[in-house]
Design a protein around this motif. Structure first.
Motif, PDB file in Angstrom:
ATOM      1  N   LEU A   1     -64.838  -2.209  23.749  1.00 18.43           N
ATOM      2  CA  LEU A   1     -65.811  -3.161  23.209  1.00 18.43           C
ATOM      3  C   LEU A   1     -66.452  -2.710  21.880  1.00 18.43           C
ATOM      4  O   LEU A   1     -66.661  -3.691  21.049  1.00 18.43           O
TER       5      LEU A   1
ATOM      6  N   VAL B   1     -70.876 -12.400  32.368  1.00 17.19           N
ATOM      7  CA  VAL B   1     -70.370 -11.207  31.495  1.00 17.19           C
ATOM      8  C   VAL B   1     -68.947 -11.184  31.350  1.00 17.19           C
ATOM      9  O   VAL B   1     -68.528 -10.784  32.654  1.00 17.19           O
TER      10      VAL B   1
ATOM     11  N   PHE C   1     -70.978 -12.097  22.672  1.00 14.96           N
ATOM     12  CA  PHE C   1     -71.747 -10.709  23.109  1.00 14.96           C
ATOM     13  C   PHE C   1     -72.710 -10.526  21.807  1.00 14.96           C
ATOM     14  O   PHE C   1     -72.591  -9.612  21.060  1.00 14.96           O
TER      15      PHE C   1
ATOM     16  N   TRP D   1     -75.629  -8.488  22.175  1.00 10.21           N
ATOM     17  CA  TRP D   1     -76.180  -7.400  22.157  1.00 10.21           C
ATOM     18  C   TRP D   1     -76.062  -6.752  21.101  1.00 10.21           C
ATOM     19  O   TRP D   1     -75.075  -6.460  20.314  1.00 10.21           O
TER      20      TRP D   1
ATOM     21  N   CYS E   1     -66.326  -5.429  18.514  1.00 11.42           N
ATOM     22  CA  CYS E   1     -67.790  -5.558  17.912  1.00 11.42           C
ATOM     23  C   CYS E   1     -67.564  -5.143  16.514  1.00 11.42           C
ATOM     24  O   CYS E   1     -68.286  -5.953  15.584  1.00 11.42           O
TER      25      CYS E   1
END
Length: 519
Positions: free
Chosen positions: A96, A337, A143, A145, A100
């Motif tokens: 992940l 998610v 995503f 975040w 990102c």
């Protein structure tokens, strides 16, 4: 290179001020520094410092180096920020973070040419905002975040969130970093410091939150944090015990109300996964919920997992359970998610990673915003990770929500930085929307957040109990809620203009070089 007219033309790609290894090292350290601006450390000025560091090694360099340093910056940033993902597995954490980081690599490739243009203070922050907007939407729902804005909950400039949203707050942090890099490069600090100071002072005098129109009132609301038998991946393995915990805490709240120790609530909020047993399929679960609702004699927003007609699908929902009419309105989570609540490419991935067998069913995606009428109050509901998605909040505010509820289950990540990071985002959402935010978590952090982002009450991680508070209700609108995605669209247009100018300048420079060579 010198032209026949005596003019010197310098290719900005022809030289680099520092070596590749030094640039990579600075980018790596900058990523770590930026991550420390987020909870659990939460030193918000470090976001500014970290962004300065990565921009410094990308400034006026080659696109390839910009992409490389961007990837390294993003990798170290997300490895530190998402360290709580190790609960799921080291492979999930690293994959992940690397995914990102690819977005930061693309951004770095753009920063390199955009930083050569006049007006870089517009083009570069716009590109950063666009990168975060795209990462938060694609693929598989995105995503978001780790947006720079989410580190600024305690910053004095956080008031900008109610005017220009998270995109505006990110833009400001990056713009101040750009001004700093340029001032160091030019060795001219006053022309940069004065406008930057003026902007910051202007933001400091903005009301928190800035709202227009609407009516104000109050409601008495209770939250229940019942706890789970364990934490980590097995936190909810004893589903009935989790449900019983929340029933017991609600019964204790009802006893306190009957004794006059607590005011009677207008409604109660249970967390996400308070009942992983479908009460429509299991009469005993329904009876437990109804026992608690009857005892408190107020509607309860219950977090449940619902089965569907498709045995491979379930729904993550909040249901309004009324003491008179029983279960009624519901909200189904719109942003499940990826890899946690649904598994794309299931057949291929389960063959490679056996641990994905622990996600045997996919959560369906809700299609309607969480507008619920609970005891006469219009509530806007969000579930867990949805706090990071702008559209969840703009849609419920547009739908008339007077207060925002967040139902969340943080038991998997208890003792990591994730609950604190989410709490900081929830505080910014209050300021962004101009609404009180009521948070109910299985294991913490639960509590009440005022519309200005300050915390009224909270239950920490690992605690069990209930809280009761009189919360403000409002139908006013912040400029950010009226603008919606407009700041991101404007940033996108600005970035495209900057890219177009970059191509024009590069072609013009190339033509000048060819002309001088011919002569």
């Amino acid at each position: 290179m010198t032209t026949s007219s005596g003019r010197t033309v310098v290719d900005p790609d022809s030289q680099s001020r520092i070596g590749v290894l030094a640039a990579v090292a600075i980018a790596a350290v900058s990523g770590v520094v930026t991550a420390l601006a987020f909870a659990p450390i939460g030193s918000w000025p470090l976001a500014f410092v970290g962004v300065i560091g990565v921009l410094a090694v990308q400034w006026r360099t080659r696109c390839r180096r910009g992409a490389l340093t961007g990837f390294i910056y993003g990798l170290t940033f997300f490895l530190v920020l998402l360290s709580w993902m190790t609960v799921i597995g080291m492979d999930a954490w690293i994959l992940l973070a690397a995914y990102c980081a690819l977005w930061n690599a693309a951004l770095g490739a753009l920063v390199a040419p955009l930083s050569r243009l006049r007006g870089s203070v517009l083009w570069v922050p716009s590109a950063w905002v666009v990168m975060e907007a795209l990462r938060g939407r694609v693929p598989l729902g995105g995503f978001p975040w780790g947006e720079i804005a989410f580190s600024q909950g305690n910053s004095p400039v956080s008031a900008l969130a109610s005017i220009a949203g998270m995109a505006g707050l990110t833009f400001l942090v990056v713009a101040l970093a750009v001004l700093t890099v340029e001032s160091i490069r030019r060795r001219k600090f006053v022309p940069v410091a004065l406008p930057a100071a003026a902007v910051i002072v202007a933001i400091l005098v903005i009301p928190r939150p800035l709202t227009v129109g609407g009516q104000e009132s109050t409601a008495t609301v209770a939250v229940v944090q019942g706890g789970t038998p364990g934490t980590g991946m097995d936190a909810l393995s004893v589903r009935r015990a989790v449900l019983q915990n929340h029933v017991d805490e609600t019964l204790a709240l009802a006893a306190a109300v009957d004794a006059g120790a607590e005011p009677p609530p207008d409604f109660v909020v249970w967390p996400e996964n308070a009942s992983d047993i479908d009460p429509f399929r299991d009469p005993s679960a329904a009876a437990l919920i109804d026992e608690a609702v009857q005892a408190i004699d107020a509607p309860v927003l219950v977090g449940v997992v619902l089965t569907t007609e498709d045995p491979t699908k379930v729904a993550n929902a909040g249901i309004v359970w009324d003491p008179v009419s029983g279960p009624g309105e519901r909200y189904v989570k719109m942003h499940p998610v990826p890899f946690g609540e649904f598994l794309p490419f299931r057949d291929q991935l389960t063959a490679l990673i056996g641990r994905f067998d622990r996600v045997p069913r996919d959560f369906v995606r809700g299609t309607e915003p969480g507008i619920l009428n609970i005891g006469g109050v219009v509530v806007g509901d969000a579930i867990c990770f949805e706090v990071a998605y702008d559209d969840v909040f703009t849609s419920v505010i547009a739908g008339g929500a007077e207060v925002i509820t967040v139902q969340t289950n943080n038991a998997t990540y208890q003792g990591t930085g994730q609950p604190a990071q989410q709490w900081d985002i929830e505080r910014l959402r209050a300021l962004n929307a101009g609404r009180a935010v009521v948070v109910a978590s299985t294991t913490g952090i639960s509590g009440f957040i005022a519309p200005d982002g300050t915390v009224d009450q909270q239950l920490g991680e690992g605690e069990t109990g209930y809280l009761v508070s009189e919360v403000p209700l409002s139908t006013s609108r912040t400029p950010a809620s009226l603008l919606g995605a407009a700041p991101e669209v404007i940033a996108g247009v600005a970035m495209l203009i900057g890219v177009g100018l970059g191509f024009y300048v590069r072609r013009r420079r190339a033509a000048l070089v060819r002309s001088s060579t011919d002569q």
